[in-house]
Scaffold this active site. Structure first.
Site, PDB file in Angstrom:
ATOM      1  N   ASP A 288       0.819  -1.202   0.000  1.00  0.00           N
ATOM      2  CA  ASP A 288       0.000   0.000   0.000  1.00  0.00           C
ATOM      3  C   ASP A 288       0.856   1.258   0.000  1.00  0.00           C
ATOM      4  O   ASP A 288       1.495   1.584   1.002  1.00  0.00           O
ATOM      5  CB  ASP A 288      -0.911  -0.031   1.244  1.00  0.00           C
ATOM      6  CG  ASP A 288      -1.892   1.124   1.274  1.00  0.00           C
ATOM      7  OD1 ASP A 288      -2.046   1.823   0.261  1.00  0.00           O
ATOM      8  OD2 ASP A 288      -2.513   1.324   2.333  1.00  0.00           O
TER       9      ASP A 288
ATOM     10  N   ASP B  46      -2.072   5.646  -5.348  1.00  0.00           N
ATOM     11  CA  ASP B  46      -2.323   4.764  -4.211  1.00  0.00           C
ATOM     12  C   ASP B  46      -2.534   3.319  -4.648  1.00  0.00           C
ATOM     13  O   ASP B  46      -3.622   2.938  -5.086  1.00  0.00           O
ATOM     14  CB  ASP B  46      -3.563   5.278  -3.455  1.00  0.00           C
ATOM     15  CG  ASP B  46      -3.864   4.435  -2.219  1.00  0.00           C
ATOM     16  OD1 ASP B  46      -3.043   3.559  -1.876  1.00  0.00           O
ATOM     17  OD2 ASP B  46      -4.912   4.652  -1.608  1.00  0.00           O
TER      18      ASP B  46
END
Ligand SMILES: *[C@@H]1O[C@H](CO)[C@@H](O)[C@H](O)[C@H]1NC(C)=O
Ligand SMILES: *[C@@H]1O[C@H](CO)[C@@H](O)[C@H](O)[C@H]1NC(C)=O
Ligand SMILES: *[C@@H]1O[C@H](CO)[C@@H](O)[C@H](O)[C@H]1NC(C)=O
Ligand SMILES: *[C@@H]1O[C@H](CO)[C@@H](O)[C@H](O)[C@H]1NC(C)=O
Length: 518
Positions: free
Chosen positions: A82, A288
């Site tokens: 992430d 992201d």
């Protein structure tokens, strides 16, 4: 004679290997797996999506999972990679989510500290992440050894997630490896302090020279991608690698997330004719990897729904006919300024089949199989460019120099040419595209498009695309969908469209930290 030849071969092998050892770049190359799951992964990400479709029950997400081991002897876990958050957290083996009556941790593993001789409790009960819908994950700050590939970190600070207040008790309880800025750590919003995260640890150990990494997600069909800490693989992108300044948070002036400026966007349709264009956007977008889809301001997202003929279904979320993936049209994202790098993404990149073991819905009017649409309205959330966008880009995240290196990815590339990133310089950078976008992430948008109410398995409305996207390739048909075709009227499981917001932790910090409760 045989012995002699073998000896010679052995000697030559060493001659071939030796220069490689001498000149071996200080990089850590890790392959990861693409993994499809049902349901949310990060607990608490459930919400009504911007179309009004209720995505609470179940959904499918494509995650990128990195295999790691924690502790002594090593316990295996797969953690979601992430770029939108900065902590590592592990599901606790004895949490109710991972207990033996529950299989929510069986896929990616969990951590049992009582079985690790190198485990240290750092601070009990202070690890806390609160998500958008009020869900809280609580646990301990711990330290233990972490190994990934052939690299290891002694005394890595991590969260051990012991409890989660959540309504959903079926979706995977998935641990995360956050590779964002240290100012994105949960503890920073609470105390203003940070601890060395995984990238800093790699640098401190001498395994890499610069706190930087390159991410190549590869195609949506291909199950493997690569993260290269400390280096760039110049064989994984085409054209120029261009540097973009990372935009600081407008209020604090601090760089906290991988925000870059989107300057322009256009849709190139049939016969290379422009179908839609926006310029001078100065739009702050966060890159992201922990978010499955791509989010645009509502007006742009709605223009694209109309343009490609997307339908908003209460049950299935935003869907398009799967044969849209045969379109030769492209979405072109221009960053920095009008002369900045342009990521050219075929529309197919945003067409996601429903998971293979779910009967895919069909359109009543055309009988075509529906796929999920990979670009949605951000509503009041930050503009996140998730995996549907990132698969088309080769992105170098340089945390030591607050810059992003951006180029078009070569999907399915099989060769490799790895260069070390030294002294803050990204090798291969040809230019810098300056550009400014104010990251306030308040971004309150207008009302959302109306929801359509439909029966299970059948989507009533199918509008044709308003853009001229060119004719679909001959033979384009519903068989391209990953899902099995479900007959009209047959009940299908309730499926929503994926709207994972794995970048939520750092986003909440941007929003004012109000959701990271102390
Ligand atoms: C990660 O671990 C799983 C289970 O052991 C294995 O099947 C998979 O190939 C591993 N992935 C990588 C990229 O090594
Ligand atoms: C890890 O932390 C423990 C406790 O703070 C300490 O005793 C040990 O020396 C540390 N190990 C390393 C390699 O830093
Ligand atoms: C990449 O490879 C996958 C198979 O692994 C294939 O389905 C896909 O079409 C390929 N994509 C491109 C752009 O070559
Ligand atoms: C772009 O925006 C800036 C600032 O808002 C403005 O000064 C400029 O005239 C705009 N340029 C174009 C081509 O619209």
């Amino acid at each position: 004679m045989q012995t002699f030849i073998a000896y010679l071969l052995f000697a030559f092998q060493w001659l071939a290997i030796l220069p490689g050892i001498l000149a071996s770049p200080k990089v850590i190359s890790l392959d990861f797996d693409r993994y499809e799951v049902f349901g949310d992964t990060k607990p608490g990400l459930r919400r009504r999506d911007t179309s009004g479709a209720d995505i609470t029950n179940s959904q499918g997400s494509l995650l990128y999972l990195l295999n790691v081991t924690i502790g002594t002897p090593p316990q295996k876990l797969s953690l979601q990679l992430d770029t939108g958050s900065s902590d590592i957290w592990l599901p606790w083996a004895k949490s109710s989510q991972c207990s033996n009556r529950n299989t929510r941790c069986s896929g990616s593993g969990s951590f049992d500290e009582t079985l690790s001789s190198s485990y240290q409790l750092l601070q009990a009960s202070t690890f806390l992440i609160s998500y958008v819908d009020g869900t809280k994950i609580r646990g301990d700050y711990i330290r233990d050894n972490l190994a990934v590939g052939s690299s290891s970190v002694i005394n890595m600070t991590m969260g051990l997630a012991k409890t989660a207040s959540e309504q959903d008790n079926v979706s995977p309880f998935q641990g995360i490896i956050g590779v964002g800025f240290e100012t994105g750590e949960a503890v920073y919003a609470q105390t203003g302090q940070v601890y060395p995260n995984i990238i800093s640890q790699f640098k401190a150990s001498g395994a890499i020279n610069t706190r930087a990494y390159s991410l190549w997600l590869n195609s949506k069909e291909n199950g493997k991608g690569t993260i290269l800490f400390g280096g760039v693989d110049t064989a994984k992108y085409s054209g120029d690698l261009v540097s973009l300044p990372i935009q600081p948070d407008a209020r604090t002036g601090t760089v906290m997330s991988f925000t870059v400026a989107l300057d322009n966007f256009n849709v190139m349709g049939a016969n290379s004719q422009n179908q839609y264009s926006k310029s001078n956007l100065s739009l702050p977008v966060i890159l992201d990897s922990g978010t499955t889809l791509t989010y645009l301001p509502d007006s742009m997202a709605n223009d694209l729904y109309t343009g490609v003929g997307a339908t908003v279904s209460t049950t299935y979320g935003v869907v398009v006919p799967c044969d849209l993936q045969n379109s030769a049209a492209t979405f072109n994202f221009g960053f920095g300024n009008p002369n900045g790098p342009v990521i050219t993404a075929p529309i197919a990149q945003f067409v996601l089949p429903f998971p293979a073991d779910i009967p895919a819905p069909t359109f009543r009017s055309t009988g075509k199989v529906a796929c999920r649409w990979g670009i949605q309205a951000a509503a009041n959330r930050p503009i996140l460019f998730g995996d549907t966008f990132l698969r088309g880009a080769y992105v170098v995240y340089n945390l030591d120099n607050n810059e992003i290196g951006l180029a078009n990815a070569i999907v399915n590339a099989t060769t490799s040419n790895v260069k070390e990133i030294t002294a803050k310089q990204i090798p291969g950078i040809t230019s810098t595209a300056a550009g400014v976008a104010k990251q306030t992430a308040s971004g309150l948008q207008g009302p959302n498009s109306a929801a359509f109410s439909t029966g299970s398995g059948v989507i009533a409305t199918a509008t044709g695309p308003a853009f001229n996207l060119g004719s679909s390739t001959a033979g384009a048909s519903s068989s391209n969908a990953g899902g099995k075709k479900s007959a009209a009227g047959v009940n299908s499981p309730s499926m929503g469209v994926v709207t994972m917001l794995a970048g939520v932790v750092s986003i909440m910090a941007i929003l004012g930290g109000a959701l990271l409760l102390g």
